[in-house]
Design an enzyme around this catalytic site. Structure first.
Site: not given
Ligand code: NAD
Ligand code: ZN
Length: 238
Positions: A35, A121, A150
């Protein structure tokens, strides 16, 4: 960096009760955008800000727009686990890691073989009819058009926690318990900006708090070991 990786390797070898707490950054190397990074979803242009589209109120008022965004940006069903997911699954199998607590909704930890995963989540892989409770998989959402319905006529809602919605209390309590009991907590790939999830780190009372993140976080000053870099690349070396 080499010295830090060696230290982390030593700690992991000595530990039998690691807990990993992660976020979207764990899956960026699998091709799923996070995000808050500069190439993340919050920096792309939509008619509404993503926080608004992904809110409970918006889902009820404008489900068509919600599902357009959701299918395009949240359903990444071709993504495969990366080295970070695989290392954590391996540690669980070796009896070193007790649990994963994740903010992600992509199911990639389980795809890598991890068993004990607290999904704070929810998951895009589970969807239920809001009227009769019937289960639908992610493919049926991807294949549907407009607002998925559905057979009973109810709207099918993804089992993901939207803004304004509360977390599942049993999942949250389970996460608190494993973190409080851990001998080592590794926090990775999360900006620690989303509450109450980010507050879970406070339940850890040990002296092996490890942070693996590309950018700085509010936890940098408190962690016992901080590694800045890509989590898949770092964990592949452990
Ligand atoms: P965020 O987007 O707020 O932060 C991501 C963090 O990860 C950043 O600090 C960034 O520097 C770091 N980052 C990115 N790529 C990296 C890598 N390869 N190695 C190490 N660090 C890395 O994400 P968040 O804190 O998880 O919060 C966002 C919300 O969004 C969560 O609640 C989640 O539910 C949701 N989300 C989930 C997904 C998924 O399921 N893959 C994807 C996007 C958002
Ligand atoms: Zn139904």
């Amino acid at each position: 960096m080499d010295r830090k990786i060696r230290l982390l390797k030593d700690w992991a070898r000595e530990s039998s009760n690691i807990v990993f707490f992660g976020g979207a950054g764990v899956s960026t190397e699998s091709g799923i955008p996070d995000f808050r990074s500069t190439d993340g979803i919050y920096h792309q242009q939509y008619d509404y800000p993503p926080e608004e589209i992904l809110s409970h109120t918006f889902f009820l008022r404008n489900p068509g727009e919600f599902f357009r965004f959701y299918r395009a940006k949240m359903l990444c069903l071709d993504a495969k686990p990366n080295a970070a997911h695989r290392k954590l699954a391996q540690w669980e199998q070796e009896g070193k890691l007790k649990a994963i607590v994740t903010q992600n909704i992509d199911g990639l930890h389980q795809a890598a073989g991890s068993k004990k995963v607290f999904e704070l989540h929810g998951s895009v892989l589970r969807n239920t009819c809001m009227r009769c409770g019937r289960f639908y998989d992610a493919q049926s959402i991807l294949r549907s058009e407009g607002v998925p319905h559905c057979d009973c006529g109810g709207i099918i809602k993804p089992d993901v926690v939207l803004y304004e919605e509360g977390l599942d209390q049993r999942t949250l309590q389970g996460a608190v318990d494993v973190i409080a009991d851990a001998d080592m907590l590794i926090v990775g790939g999360t900006s620690l900006a989303v509450y109450p999830a980010a507050g879970l780190v406070d339940f850890y009372t040990g002296n092996r708090l490890v942070l693996i993140n590309r950018d700085e976080t509010p936890l940098d000053g408190r962690a016992d070991l901080v590694l800045h870099g890509k989590i898949g690349e770092i964990m592949a070396q452990l």
